[in-house]
Design an enzyme around this catalytic site. Sequence first.
Site, mmCIF file in Angstrom:
data_model
loop_
_atom_site.group_PDB
_atom_site.id
_atom_site.type_symbol
_atom_site.label_atom_id
_atom_site.label_comp_id
_atom_site.label_asym_id
_atom_site.label_seq_id
_atom_site.Cartn_x
_atom_site.Cartn_y
_atom_site.Cartn_z
ATOM 1 N N HIS A 84 -3.032 3.000 -4.632
ATOM 2 C CA HIS A 84 -2.270 2.377 -3.421
ATOM 3 C C HIS A 84 -0.870 2.105 -3.810
ATOM 4 O O HIS A 84 -0.500 1.066 -3.194
ATOM 5 C CB HIS A 84 -3.172 1.597 -2.673
ATOM 6 C CG HIS A 84 -4.407 2.115 -2.061
ATOM 7 N ND1 HIS A 84 -4.351 3.136 -0.817
ATOM 8 C CD2 HIS A 84 -5.589 2.062 -2.281
ATOM 9 C CE1 HIS A 84 -5.646 3.515 -0.519
ATOM 10 N NE2 HIS A 84 -6.444 2.686 -1.393
ATOM 11 N N GLU A 95 -9.924 2.655 -5.119
ATOM 12 C CA GLU A 95 -9.492 3.954 -4.846
ATOM 13 C C GLU A 95 -8.350 4.559 -5.734
ATOM 14 O O GLU A 95 -7.177 4.753 -5.095
ATOM 15 C CB GLU A 95 -9.099 4.045 -3.131
ATOM 16 C CG GLU A 95 -10.378 3.823 -2.326
ATOM 17 C CD GLU A 95 -10.118 3.663 -0.919
ATOM 18 O OE1 GLU A 95 -10.908 4.500 -0.013
ATOM 19 O OE2 GLU A 95 -9.125 3.418 -0.490
ATOM 20 N N ASP A 98 0.766 -1.183 0.132
ATOM 21 C CA ASP A 98 0.101 -0.017 -0.073
ATOM 22 C C ASP A 98 0.867 1.383 -0.018
ATOM 23 O O ASP A 98 2.323 1.145 0.025
ATOM 24 C CB ASP A 98 -1.024 -0.096 1.206
ATOM 25 C CG ASP A 98 -2.398 0.473 0.850
ATOM 26 O OD1 ASP A 98 -2.374 1.718 0.400
ATOM 27 O OD2 ASP A 98 -3.364 -0.038 0.966
HETATM 28 C C1 ACM Z 1 -10.871 -0.453 0.849
HETATM 29 O O1 ACM Z 1 -11.553 -0.492 2.145
HETATM 30 N N1 ACM Z 1 -10.368 0.576 0.128
HETATM 31 C C2 ACM Z 1 -11.131 -1.623 -0.262
#
Ligand code: ACM
Length: 524
Positions: free
Chosen positions: A259, A322, A188
């Site tokens: 991410h 995201e 991440d």
């Molecule tokens: C997430 O909680 N961004 C999958």
Amino acid sequence: MSVCAQSQNCPVIPLPNSYIQKSGTFTINKKTNIVEGPIWQTGDAAARIYSTYFQNFLGLPLTMVAAYRDGVFENGINLKKVKDAALGDEGYNLVVKPEAIIIKANTDTGFYYALQTLIQLMPVEDFYKPNNKSISIQCCEITDVPRFKYRGMHLDVSRHFFPVSFIKNYIELMEMHKMNTSQWHLTDDQGWRIEIKKYPKLTEVSSKRKESMIGAYDDNKFDGTPYSGFYTQEEIKDVVAFAALRNVTVIPEIEMPGHALAALVSYPQYSCTGGPFEVATKWGVFDDVFCPTEETFNFLQDVLSEVVTLFPSHYIHIGGDECPKTRWRICPKCQQRIKDEGLKDEFELQSYFIKRIEKFLLSKGKKIIGWDEILEGGASPTATIMSWRGMDGGIKAARSGNNVIMTPGSHCYFDHYQSESGNEPIGFGGNTTLFKVYSFEPVPPDSLNPQQQKLIVGAQGNVWSEYITTTTNAEFRAYPRAVALAEVLWSRKDQRNWTGFSSRLLNHFKRLDKLKLNYAKHIF
Ligand code: ACM
Ligand code: ZN
């Protein structure tokens, strides 16, 4: 008493499909044998596991014997491999009589779950006791199969890192509750945590951040302390093998295209702007993401080529959530790609990205799982969708024929608070009580036809670690909510009963106490 009413007297969690209490007890003592049926009926892996369990965890060494004729051996735990379609790949039938225990299953997994049940049928005082002399078990008959085949727990090790010893504990707790899939969130923005031999900077550089956010997000405070951690490939193999012995499949998550900031710190050439970047020290979503060039795809394919050799799972989780389109909108390379591929917009570019990676993984014999954003611009039929922004993504995916894992924030995010007490350590927000988790229904009843309902393969509890800095706090967030989810996923829907569950749970807590687990006690 009906079988259904009786089953609430069963001390086992998750609650077995059918439990019939019988009179009398069977006593396991040092003379009890673990009996394999004739060798063509029973594999010996199951018998070995039983023997290890009794020796190590119950303090009672038992002898393993291979029987050359069929039949039931007195003072024996008789393991009988059968061909019984009703028991499926994971089910078992367990009969405790005064003279013997008889377990039937099609697979070693079935025997294994029968063992977990057998242990929970024992008095809690005997659980994990070093020197048991004998253990008495109430006679009964149990037939049991899981409702869902994907029974998952996730763990984020990027925001905060947890040692291998804890990962193993986490897996042992899963097996005890008949959970079978662990999603390991390894990469991440705040840290890359898996060794990749071809790209050593991912662990030399991307696994480290100069400090971490502390306290509430809006306070914008930092601790000034460098933070790092990663797993070597040897450690990963060790964890995967440990889990496999316990019927837990570990699915790695390698996040893309978003991410990805930690990776881009070491390899900024795979971003839109070229950097420079630093490993994120605060939580949230970042604009700098992978730029879909040929060089980036080559990099990610190299990474995934190493990942697939470490994880025998059929699935690889590629994230997909995201991913801001901020950079892609003004990046000449991205815009050129959109033109060349005849894509409509940046959302279709995301879909192109995921599908290319999926095609590569399919060539390696792996299918993908992605968060529900991978539906943006269209997902391929072979992708499994993990629905986290509520249930809608899952519903949409099932309607288009995709497999779905439900993990809505409302019920399955175990980084949320679990009470309104105000005295929990700082958490992500929300309030997901144990009762709420227990009331979770993964199959939305009115939105899908029976065929589509079958595509809901299960659900998962997610443990994001922005606000989880220690292993004890991870335990506190995950348990006992994971126990409630385990019952949602394993037990029959028509037998779910909060009153019964809470009373079995109070008994179960005595087992968790023996494991010194720091579970939350809000139910009291
Ligand atoms: C997430 O909680 N961004 C999958
Ligand atoms: Zn770009």
